[in-house]
Design a protein around this motif. Structure first.
Motif, PDB file in Angstrom:
ATOM      1  N   UNK A 156       0.829  -1.215   0.000  1.00  0.00           N
ATOM      2  CA  UNK A 156       0.000   0.000   0.000  1.00  0.00           C
ATOM      3  C   UNK A 156       0.852   1.248   0.000  1.00  0.00           C
ATOM      4  N   UNK A 157       2.035   1.211  -0.627  1.00  0.00           N
ATOM      5  CA  UNK A 157       2.881   2.423  -0.695  1.00  0.00           C
ATOM      6  C   UNK A 157       3.384   2.630  -2.101  1.00  0.00           C
ATOM      7  N   UNK A 158       4.077   3.774  -2.284  1.00  0.00           N
ATOM      8  CA  UNK A 158       4.539   4.147  -3.620  1.00  0.00           C
ATOM      9  C   UNK A 158       6.007   3.874  -3.822  1.00  0.00           C
ATOM     10  N   UNK A 159       6.667   3.345  -2.820  1.00  0.00           N
ATOM     11  CA  UNK A 159       8.102   3.113  -2.930  1.00  0.00           C
ATOM     12  C   UNK A 159       8.808   3.643  -1.703  1.00  0.00           C
ATOM     13  N   UNK A 160      10.120   3.850  -1.813  1.00  0.00           N
ATOM     14  CA  UNK A 160      10.924   4.270  -0.675  1.00  0.00           C
ATOM     15  C   UNK A 160      11.627   5.580  -0.962  1.00  0.00           C
ATOM     16  N   UNK A 161      11.842   6.346   0.084  1.00  0.00           N
ATOM     17  CA  UNK A 161      12.510   7.644  -0.111  1.00  0.00           C
ATOM     18  C   UNK A 161      13.588   7.811   0.963  1.00  0.00           C
ATOM     19  N   UNK A 162      14.314   8.888   0.874  1.00  0.00           N
ATOM     20  CA  UNK A 162      15.377   9.141   1.866  1.00  0.00           C
ATOM     21  C   UNK A 162      14.746   9.201   3.255  1.00  0.00           C
ATOM     22  N   UNK A 163      15.472   8.775   4.257  1.00  0.00           N
ATOM     23  CA  UNK A 163      14.838   8.741   5.589  1.00  0.00           C
ATOM     24  C   UNK A 163      14.422  10.138   6.049  1.00  0.00           C
ATOM     25  N   UNK A 164      13.202  10.231   6.523  1.00  0.00           N
ATOM     26  CA  UNK A 164      12.692  11.534   6.980  1.00  0.00           C
ATOM     27  C   UNK A 164      13.180  11.810   8.408  1.00  0.00           C
ATOM     28  N   UNK A 165      12.909  13.035   8.836  1.00  0.00           N
ATOM     29  CA  UNK A 165      13.313  13.446  10.195  1.00  0.00           C
ATOM     30  C   UNK A 165      12.281  12.926  11.206  1.00  0.00           C
ATOM     31  N   UNK A 166      12.737  12.139  12.175  1.00  0.00           N
ATOM     32  CA  UNK A 166      11.809  11.575  13.175  1.00  0.00           C
ATOM     33  C   UNK A 166      11.829  12.367  14.496  1.00  0.00           C
ATOM     34  N   UNK A 167      12.531  13.527  14.468  1.00  0.00           N
ATOM     35  CA  UNK A 167      12.578  14.345  15.696  1.00  0.00           C
ATOM     36  C   UNK A 167      11.187  14.776  16.185  1.00  0.00           C
ATOM     37  N   UNK A 168      10.272  15.166  15.250  1.00  0.00           N
ATOM     38  CA  UNK A 168       8.924  15.531  15.737  1.00  0.00           C
ATOM     39  C   UNK A 168       8.265  14.380  16.506  1.00  0.00           C
ATOM     40  N   UNK A 169       8.588  13.127  16.111  1.00  0.00           N
ATOM     41  CA  UNK A 169       8.007  11.979  16.819  1.00  0.00           C
ATOM     42  C   UNK A 169       8.599  11.905  18.232  1.00  0.00           C
ATOM     43  N   UNK A 170       9.919  12.154  18.312  1.00  0.00           N
ATOM     44  CA  UNK A 170      10.549  12.181  19.643  1.00  0.00           C
ATOM     45  C   UNK A 170       9.878  13.250  20.509  1.00  0.00           C
ATOM     46  N   UNK A 171       9.679  14.428  19.883  1.00  0.00           N
ATOM     47  CA  UNK A 171       9.078  15.527  20.656  1.00  0.00           C
ATOM     48  C   UNK A 171       7.685  15.137  21.141  1.00  0.00           C
ATOM     49  N   UNK A 172       6.923  14.496  20.231  1.00  0.00           N
ATOM     50  CA  UNK A 172       5.570  14.073  20.607  1.00  0.00           C
ATOM     51  C   UNK A 172       5.628  13.076  21.771  1.00  0.00           C
ATOM     52  N   UNK A 173       6.513  12.098  21.638  1.00  0.00           N
ATOM     53  CA  UNK A 173       6.600  11.062  22.683  1.00  0.00           C
ATOM     54  C   UNK A 173       7.077  11.650  24.006  1.00  0.00           C
ATOM     55  N   UNK A 174       7.941  12.632  23.873  1.00  0.00           N
ATOM     56  CA  UNK A 174       8.432  13.265  25.105  1.00  0.00           C
ATOM     57  C   UNK A 174       7.276  13.977  25.807  1.00  0.00           C
ATOM     58  N   UNK A 175       6.439  14.671  24.971  1.00  0.00           N
ATOM     59  CA  UNK A 175       5.321  15.376  25.606  1.00  0.00           C
ATOM     60  C   UNK A 175       4.315  14.388  26.198  1.00  0.00           C
ATOM     61  N   UNK A 176       4.199  13.214  25.560  1.00  0.00           N
ATOM     62  CA  UNK A 176       3.253  12.212  26.073  1.00  0.00           C
ATOM     63  C   UNK A 176       3.890  11.322  27.139  1.00  0.00           C
ATOM     64  N   UNK A 177       5.224  11.432  27.285  1.00  0.00           N
ATOM     65  CA  UNK A 177       5.969  10.599  28.245  1.00  0.00           C
ATOM     66  C   UNK A 177       5.725   9.124  27.985  1.00  0.00           C
ATOM     67  N   UNK A 178       5.882   8.764  26.704  1.00  0.00           N
ATOM     68  CA  UNK A 178       5.740   7.342  26.359  1.00  0.00           C
ATOM     69  C   UNK A 178       6.961   6.913  25.563  1.00  0.00           C
ATOM     70  N   UNK A 179       7.000   5.634  25.185  1.00  0.00           N
ATOM     71  CA  UNK A 179       8.126   5.122  24.417  1.00  0.00           C
ATOM     72  C   UNK A 179       9.402   5.318  25.205  1.00  0.00           C
ATOM     73  N   UNK A 180      10.428   5.858  24.547  1.00  0.00           N
ATOM     74  CA  UNK A 180      11.703   6.019  25.253  1.00  0.00           C
ATOM     75  C   UNK A 180      11.624   7.037  26.387  1.00  0.00           C
ATOM     76  N   UNK A 181      10.528   7.791  26.431  1.00  0.00           N
ATOM     77  CA  UNK A 181      10.412   8.832  27.471  1.00  0.00           C
ATOM     78  C   UNK A 181       9.454   8.423  28.583  1.00  0.00           C
ATOM     79  N   UNK A 182       9.222   7.111  28.634  1.00  0.00           N
ATOM     80  CA  UNK A 182       8.289   6.616  29.658  1.00  0.00           C
ATOM     81  C   UNK A 182       8.816   6.941  31.063  1.00  0.00           C
ATOM     82  N   UNK A 183      10.151   6.977  31.165  1.00  0.00           N
ATOM     83  CA  UNK A 183      10.744   7.220  32.482  1.00  0.00           C
ATOM     84  C   UNK A 183      10.286   8.563  33.069  1.00  0.00           C
TER      85      UNK A 183
END
Ligand code: ADP
Length: 621
Positions: A276-303
């Motif tokens: 269900x995709x169009x192919x592969x591209x250069x890796x995107x920036x996942x920092x916004x995901x880190x920021x989101x998880x940090x605000x939610x205190x989940x994933x690596x920021x569960x501590x």
């Protein structure tokens, strides 16, 4: 290959459907790709088997193997390095990146991706007719349904958006439910009114509508926003899609070769269509995901969820400041109170010392005054008796003379032998009577002059008058003065010292006798009258028709040492007034109409007005 128990059968199935996609050479093991099977092995196979097969075809000498794993299995496989690459969702990737240093080497290019390449977001849906829910903030107090707490687009992205709008789904909504897969459960629950709001990964609604399973016009997306090139309804920011990541241990050359192979995959390749995709591209920036998880205190920021004292302090600093100020105030207040208590205690202690000293001094002064008064009373009694010594001697002479006469008569009869025993007995009885009378006179004098402290007791004033008379009647007789007693017989008792009242009456009568000396009166007499005044007090009046009071005498009568008599001490009336007032009474002088003076005193009846502070009044003067 390490496979967690829950997925054992899936892994077995995967192996059976021939995930040995390439022909492995004896030397090199196949490329192992761990794939997140979040909806079970079958779904994972259908979606990703073509992609792994594509890789196997590109590396015929090694082949490629797909390892379906759930979230814990993915973590274990990466830790044990039993896979070379992982193909996992955005959320799981950032966790593996943070914990195990995996590195994205390519990002899936979604067919629906926006211009930025990011393709994952959330849509908050309500039924079209729910006009009461417009903003994300309106979720407070509503029922909300999402896919799964771990679903990235299906919950976590929306969760972040809710927090930004001030709504904590775990605290502020009426109920938060998770439907699990398939995702259309959420859509149906919203449509049927079972819940107020549904959370979907963006594009799910459009996909379900395209499949004809729902009517998208029945729904409205809350707080809709647009992202360039992204066609689906969206309530949140967009985040990058699944990445393919290599482990830190995966050889650089192999990683490069895999990236090249993936980038070269044409958009219409069966592998892309299957996933269900169009192919592969250069890796995107996942920092916004880190920021989101940090605000939610989940994933690596569960501590961060482990609430520290610092967190509490940060969250409730206003209250801490208030508490600290209150504590400070209390401490200052306590210190102040303690200080005041100390000062006050010291003051009280010193006042107490002064008081004790004053009391001791006062007691001493009272003692001295009492002694002095006793002395004065005594001296006064001696003095007044001294004035009457000759009369008293005469008084004693009478019984003594009578005794001598009786004794002589008795002797005579005995000598003559005419003494009848009955007659002799009569005479000796008379002798005894006279001796008793003389003894009584002496006893009364002794009692009067004895040095003694005042003793209050209920007493009859008439008795005191009679006792005083017995001491002065011989003087009156000697002076040729009649003493007339008019004593009321219904007098109430008074609470008084008998000897002192006797002393007062005696003093007044002797003064009256003195005043009569040399006065020209027909039948000299002194009247002693007792009765009750209009206030119910007992009154004693001693009246004479003597020379009367001069003006000077009237004004100075009660002054100590005022006397008009050659041998007088001038203490009698002063002491009399002190005694009467100490008994709560009053002593005063008036003129006798028709000449002479009347000295009166009143005493409260016992039980009516008791003398107050008898001793003190007595000695204060
Ligand atoms: P003293 O009898 O030693 O003089 P008192 O205090 O008893 O002392 O009396 C003081 C004075 O008051 C007397 O000297 C006398 O002048 C006057 N006085 C007292 N009683 C009478 C009285 N009944 N009539 C006139 N003068 C009186």
């Amino acid at each position: 290959m390490r496979i967690i128990p829950r997925l054992k059968c899936l892994a077995l199935a995967g192996a059976l459907v021939g995930l040995w996609v390439g022909i492995a050479t004896a030397a090199e093991p196949p490329i192992r790709v761990g794939v997140l099977a979040y909806r079970g092995g079958d779904h994972a196979n259908a979606a990703w088997e073509p992609t792994v097969r594509y890789l196997a075809e590109r590396f015929p000498e090694r082949g490629a193997e797909m390892v379906p794993l759930d979230l814990p299995g993915m973590e274990a496989a990466v830790q044990a390095r039993t896979v070379d690459f992982v193909l996992t969702n955005t959320g799981n990737y950032v966790e593996l990146e943070a914990r195990h240093g995996v590195t994205r080497i390519a990002t899936l290019r979604s067919s629906r991706a926006g211009a930025s390449g990011a393709a994952i977001g959330s849509a908050l849906i309500v039924r079209a007719d729910r006009t009461d829910i417009r903003e994300v903030g309106d979720l407070k107090g509503r029922t909300v349904m999402a896919i799964d707490p771990d679903a990235f687009g299906g919950f976590q992205v929306a969760w972040g958006e809710m927090l930004k709008a001030g709504v904590d789904p775990y605290r502020d909504v009426k109920e938060l439910r998770f439907s699990g897969f398939p995702v259309d459960r959420v859509v149906f629950a919203v449509r049927d009114g079972t819940v107020d709001v549904g959370v979907l990964r963006a594009c799910v609604l459009e996909e379900l509508a395209a499949e004809g399973r729902v009517d998208s016009s029945q729904f409205r997306v809350l707080a809709p926003r647009t992202s360039p090139g992204f066609d689906c309804a969206l309530s949140t920011d967009l985040y990058p899609d699944w990445p393919l990541a290599r482990l830190a241990s995966t050889p650089e050359e192999l990683a490069k070769a895999v990236v090249v192979a993936l980038f070269q995959m044409p958009a219409d390749h069966p592998a892309a269509r299957g996933g269900g995709y169009d192919g592969w591209t250069v890796p995107l920036d996942y920092q916004p995901v880190h920021a989101l998880f940090r605000s939610l205190r989940i994933g690596p920021y569960r501590y961060l969820r482990e609430v520290s004292l610092v967190d509490i302090a940060r969250a409730h600093w206003e209250w801490l400041v208030v508490a600290a100020l209150a504590l400070l105030w209390w401490a200052i207040h306590s210190l102040r109170v303690e200080h005041l208590i100390k000062v006050r205690t010291a003051e009280l202690r010193s006042a107490n010392r002064d008081l004790v000293r004053e009391m001791a001094e006062r007691r001493r002064a009272e003692e001295t005054a009492r002694e002095r008064q006793k002395e004065m009373d005594h001296v006064a009694r001696l003095s007044i008796l001294g004035e009457m010594a000759s009369n008293l001697a005469h008084e004693l002479n009478q019984p003594l003379g009578a005794i001598a006469n009786y004794a002589r008569g008795c002797t005579r009869r005995l000598e003559m032998g005419t003494g009848e025993p009955a007659q002799l007995a009569e005479i000796t009885r008379a002798i005894a009577e006279q001796a008793e009378r003389a003894g009584q006179i002496i006893a009364r004098i002794r009692n009067f002059v004895r040095k003694r402290a005042s003793q209050l007791e209920p007493m009859d004033v008439n008795e005191a008058v009679r006792a005083a008379m017995s001491l002065c009647e011989s003087r009156a007789r000697g002076d040729g003065v009649a003493i007339v007693l008019t004593l009321a017989d219904d007098l109430p008792p008074v609470l008084a010292d008998t000897v002192q009242i006797e002393q007062v009456v005696l003093n007044l009568v002797v003064n009256a006798l003195d005043a009569l000396e040399g006065a020209q009166t027909g039948a000299p007499e002194v009247t002693v009258r007792t009765g009750r005044d209009e206030a119910g007090r007992v009154e004693v009046a001693v009246a004479d028709r003597g020379r009367g009071l001069t003006d000077e005498a009237r004004s100075r009568l009660f002054d100590p040492f005022f006397t008009t008599k050659p041998g007088g001490m001038g203490l009698g009336l002063s002491i009399c007034r002190t005694i009467v007032e100490a008994h709560g009474g009053h002593l005063w002088a008036t003129d006798n109409p028709g000449g002479g003076a009347v000295m009166r005193f009143v005493l409260p009846a016992a039980g009516k007005a008791q003398p107050v502070g008898n001793e003190e009044q007595h000695h204060a003067r």
